[in-house]
Design a protein around this motif. Structure first.
Motif, PDB file in Angstrom:
ATOM      1  N   VAL A  68      21.948  12.509   0.961  1.00  0.00           N
ATOM      2  CA  VAL A  68      21.900  11.113   0.529  1.00  0.00           C
ATOM      3  C   VAL A  68      20.561  10.487   0.932  1.00  0.00           C
ATOM      4  O   VAL A  68      20.153  10.554   2.093  1.00  0.00           O
ATOM      5  N   ASP A  69      19.892   9.882  -0.043  1.00  0.00           N
ATOM      6  CA  ASP A  69      18.606   9.207   0.176  1.00  0.00           C
ATOM      7  C   ASP A  69      18.707   7.801  -0.390  1.00  0.00           C
ATOM      8  O   ASP A  69      18.744   7.622  -1.608  1.00  0.00           O
ATOM      9  N   ARG A  70      18.735   6.811   0.482  1.00  0.00           N
ATOM     10  CA  ARG A  70      18.805   5.413   0.047  1.00  0.00           C
ATOM     11  C   ARG A  70      17.619   4.595   0.550  1.00  0.00           C
ATOM     12  O   ARG A  70      17.647   3.366   0.498  1.00  0.00           O
ATOM     13  N   THR A  71      16.603   5.267   1.036  1.00  0.00           N
ATOM     14  CA  THR A  71      15.432   4.582   1.583  1.00  0.00           C
ATOM     15  C   THR A  71      14.271   4.677   0.606  1.00  0.00           C
ATOM     16  O   THR A  71      13.907   5.777   0.183  1.00  0.00           O
ATOM     17  N   PRO A  72      13.672   3.554   0.223  1.00  0.00           N
ATOM     18  CA  PRO A  72      12.537   3.592  -0.712  1.00  0.00           C
ATOM     19  C   PRO A  72      11.278   4.109  -0.036  1.00  0.00           C
ATOM     20  O   PRO A  72      11.208   4.208   1.198  1.00  0.00           O
ATOM     21  N   PRO A  73      10.269   4.435  -0.818  1.00  0.00           N
ATOM     22  CA  PRO A  73       9.002   4.888  -0.241  1.00  0.00           C
ATOM     23  C   PRO A  73       8.373   3.816   0.650  1.00  0.00           C
ATOM     24  O   PRO A  73       8.621   2.623   0.495  1.00  0.00           O
ATOM     25  N   ILE A  74       7.540   4.269   1.573  1.00  0.00           N
ATOM     26  CA  ILE A  74       6.789   3.374   2.458  1.00  0.00           C
ATOM     27  C   ILE A  74       5.397   3.184   1.867  1.00  0.00           C
ATOM     28  O   ILE A  74       4.700   4.156   1.565  1.00  0.00           O
ATOM     29  N   ILE A  75       4.996   1.918   1.696  1.00  0.00           N
ATOM     30  CA  ILE A  75       3.704   1.596   1.091  1.00  0.00           C
ATOM     31  C   ILE A  75       2.835   0.890   2.126  1.00  0.00           C
ATOM     32  O   ILE A  75       3.273  -0.072   2.763  1.00  0.00           O
ATOM     33  N   SER A  76       1.620   1.359   2.285  1.00  0.00           N
ATOM     34  CA  SER A  76       0.675   0.686   3.176  1.00  0.00           C
ATOM     35  C   SER A  76      -0.699   0.669   2.525  1.00  0.00           C
ATOM     36  O   SER A  76      -1.071   1.599   1.803  1.00  0.00           O
ATOM     37  N   LEU A  77      -1.435  -0.391   2.784  1.00  0.00           N
ATOM     38  CA  LEU A  77      -2.778  -0.544   2.231  1.00  0.00           C
ATOM     39  C   LEU A  77      -3.762   0.199   3.121  1.00  0.00           C
ATOM     40  O   LEU A  77      -3.903  -0.100   4.304  1.00  0.00           O
ATOM     41  N   ALA A  78      -4.441   1.184   2.547  1.00  0.00           N
ATOM     42  CA  ALA A  78      -5.393   1.982   3.323  1.00  0.00           C
ATOM     43  C   ALA A  78      -6.792   1.392   3.279  1.00  0.00           C
ATOM     44  O   ALA A  78      -7.507   1.386   4.277  1.00  0.00           O
ATOM     45  N   SER A  79      -7.182   0.884   2.117  1.00  0.00           N
ATOM     46  CA  SER A  79      -8.535   0.352   1.975  1.00  0.00           C
ATOM     47  C   SER A  79      -8.587  -0.575   0.774  1.00  0.00           C
ATOM     48  O   SER A  79      -7.923  -0.342  -0.235  1.00  0.00           O
ATOM     49  N   VAL A  80      -9.364  -1.626   0.887  1.00  0.00           N
ATOM     50  CA  VAL A  80      -9.551  -2.551  -0.226  1.00  0.00           C
ATOM     51  C   VAL A  80     -10.967  -3.115  -0.140  1.00  0.00           C
ATOM     52  O   VAL A  80     -11.463  -3.420   0.946  1.00  0.00           O
ATOM     53  N   SER A  81     -11.609  -3.215  -1.291  1.00  0.00           N
ATOM     54  CA  SER A  81     -12.988  -3.704  -1.312  1.00  0.00           C
ATOM     55  C   SER A  81     -13.034  -5.222  -1.432  1.00  0.00           C
ATOM     56  O   SER A  81     -13.895  -5.784  -2.084  1.00  0.00           O
ATOM     57  N   ALA A  82     -12.054  -5.898  -0.808  1.00  0.00           N
ATOM     58  CA  ALA A  82     -12.019  -7.363  -0.770  1.00  0.00           C
ATOM     59  C   ALA A  82     -11.036  -7.781   0.310  1.00  0.00           C
ATOM     60  O   ALA A  82     -10.094  -7.060   0.619  1.00  0.00           O
ATOM     61  N   GLN A  83     -11.242  -8.943   0.883  1.00  0.00           N
ATOM     62  CA  GLN A  83     -10.354  -9.459   1.908  1.00  0.00           C
ATOM     63  C   GLN A  83      -9.226 -10.270   1.279  1.00  0.00           C
ATOM     64  O   GLN A  83      -9.409 -10.919   0.246  1.00  0.00           O
ATOM     65  N   ASN A  84      -8.054 -10.235   1.917  1.00  0.00           N
ATOM     66  CA  ASN A  84      -6.934 -11.029   1.441  1.00  0.00           C
ATOM     67  C   ASN A  84      -7.296 -12.511   1.437  1.00  0.00           C
ATOM     68  O   ASN A  84      -7.977 -13.010   2.334  1.00  0.00           O
ATOM     69  N   ASN A  85      -6.848 -13.222   0.406  1.00  0.00           N
ATOM     70  CA  ASN A  85      -7.071 -14.662   0.242  1.00  0.00           C
ATOM     71  C   ASN A  85      -8.562 -14.994   0.103  1.00  0.00           C
ATOM     72  O   ASN A  85      -9.031 -16.033   0.555  1.00  0.00           O
ATOM     73  N   SER A  86      -9.287 -14.078  -0.545  1.00  0.00           N
ATOM     74  CA  SER A  86     -10.718 -14.295  -0.753  1.00  0.00           C
ATOM     75  C   SER A  86     -11.012 -14.385  -2.247  1.00  0.00           C
ATOM     76  O   SER A  86     -10.150 -14.114  -3.086  1.00  0.00           O
ATOM     77  N   TYR A  87     -12.236 -14.755  -2.565  1.00  0.00           N
ATOM     78  CA  TYR A  87     -12.680 -14.782  -3.954  1.00  0.00           C
ATOM     79  C   TYR A  87     -13.233 -13.405  -4.318  1.00  0.00           C
ATOM     80  O   TYR A  87     -13.972 -12.791  -3.537  1.00  0.00           O
ATOM     81  N   VAL A  88     -12.855 -12.932  -5.497  1.00  0.00           N
ATOM     82  CA  VAL A  88     -13.284 -11.606  -5.931  1.00  0.00           C
ATOM     83  C   VAL A  88     -13.856 -11.694  -7.334  1.00  0.00           C
ATOM     84  O   VAL A  88     -13.542 -12.605  -8.109  1.00  0.00           O
ATOM     85  N   SER A  89     -14.689 -10.722  -7.652  1.00  0.00           N
ATOM     86  CA  SER A  89     -15.258 -10.628  -8.994  1.00  0.00           C
ATOM     87  C   SER A  89     -15.595  -9.170  -9.269  1.00  0.00           C
ATOM     88  O   SER A  89     -15.629  -8.335  -8.361  1.00  0.00           O
ATOM     89  N   GLU A  90     -15.797  -8.892 -10.540  1.00  0.00           N
ATOM     90  CA  GLU A  90     -16.158  -7.557 -11.004  1.00  0.00           C
ATOM     91  C   GLU A  90     -15.062  -6.544 -10.670  1.00  0.00           C
ATOM     92  O   GLU A  90     -13.890  -6.881 -10.595  1.00  0.00           O
ATOM     93  N   ARG A  91     -15.452  -5.302 -10.458  1.00  0.00           N
ATOM     94  CA  ARG A  91     -14.482  -4.221 -10.263  1.00  0.00           C
ATOM     95  C   ARG A  91     -14.185  -4.014  -8.779  1.00  0.00           C
ATOM     96  O   ARG A  91     -15.096  -3.953  -7.965  1.00  0.00           O
ATOM     97  N   LYS A  92     -12.894  -3.882  -8.464  1.00  0.00           N
ATOM     98  CA  LYS A  92     -12.465  -3.638  -7.095  1.00  0.00           C
ATOM     99  C   LYS A  92     -11.620  -2.365  -7.053  1.00  0.00           C
ATOM    100  O   LYS A  92     -11.005  -1.971  -8.034  1.00  0.00           O
ATOM    101  N   LYS A  93     -11.598  -1.751  -5.891  1.00  0.00           N
ATOM    102  CA  LYS A  93     -10.789  -0.547  -5.704  1.00  0.00           C
ATOM    103  C   LYS A  93      -9.858  -0.763  -4.518  1.00  0.00           C
ATOM    104  O   LYS A  93     -10.299  -1.099  -3.423  1.00  0.00           O
TER     105      LYS A  93
END
Length: 243
Positions: free
Chosen positions: A126-151
């Protein structure tokens, strides 16, 4: 005389075939795999047989004190036969990480046959646990202004049934979390999941909330909010200055 003898041999052959035991295949769920364990989960077996008079599914939790429970199955002659059933109360019976043991009993005109049995049953975890998701890297800060292409790069893991690589999605919602139709399939590369996000296609000064959705092989979903980003697609204004 030879023709008569051949005819009788052929009749005997057909009689034996008609009384042969069913040939079973394609059990569902597959032995040694994973299930969520819902009351609506369908257990089934297919069989080559002339006729089937009855069929039963036997189940129990993998526990020395547990008793086998018999469930009558519905059978349909679809050439080959298909027998299936659901298990009332299955979701309450099982818990995360528990094994469910099961086997099939099918009767036809020649007698009764089994696919698995009490001493050598099939089993699923029995498997009732969803996958674990974590942010490893982002080319922008949370709650910041962004433009162009981001990864954005994510780690997505599932210790039991495993991540469904065809069901990992990067979503971005507009404003107050009203879902937008914009989504991107994540790219799996070198052990991580990558979301290439072209923010230049979004309206200037708009605000977007970013999510990642991921499912395991059983269908347990995890929707994780990654962050909030503001779009700045306006070119800088150059003012003439005269000293």
């Amino acid at each position: 005389m030879r023709k008569v003898l051949s005819f009788f041999i052929f009749i005997i052959f057909l009689f034996r075939v008609s009384l042969s035991q069913p040939i079973f295949f394609d059990e569902q769920p597959k032995n040694g795999t994973y299930i969520y364990g819902r009351d609506t989960d369908v257990f089934s077996i297919r069989a080559y047989a002339t006729t089937i008079t009855s069929a039963s599914l036997f189940v129990k939790v993998k526990d020395p004190t547990a008793m086998w429970k018999e469930i009558q199955m519905n059978c349909y002659n679809l050439n080959p036969w298909l027998c299936n059933a659901t298990i009332p109360g299955l979701e309450a019976l099982l818990a995360e990480g528990k094994y469910l043991l099961y086997y099939f009993k099918v009767s036809d005109d020649s007698g009764t046959s089994y696919y698995g049995n009490e001493t050598s049953p099939l089993e699923v975890l029995v498997d009732r646990t969803p996958p674990i998701i974590s942010l490893a890297s982002v080319s922008a800060q949370n709650n910041s202004y962004v433009s162009e292409r981001k990864k954005l790069i994510f780690n997505i893991t599932d210790p039991l049934s495993g991540v469904n690589f065809n069901a990992t999605v990067f979503l971005f919602a507009y404003g107050n979390e009203t879902w937008n139709s914009s989504w991107i399939n994540l790219i799996y590369q070198n052990g991580s999941f990558i979301a290439p996000w072209n923010t230049s296609e979004l309206p200037n000064n708009s605000t977007w909330i970013v999510y990642v959705n991921a499912s395991d092989m059983v269908g347990n979903w995890n929707a994780t909010r990654v962050g909030i980003f503001h779009i700045d697609n306006e070119d800088p204004e150059i003012l003439d200055y005269y000293p």
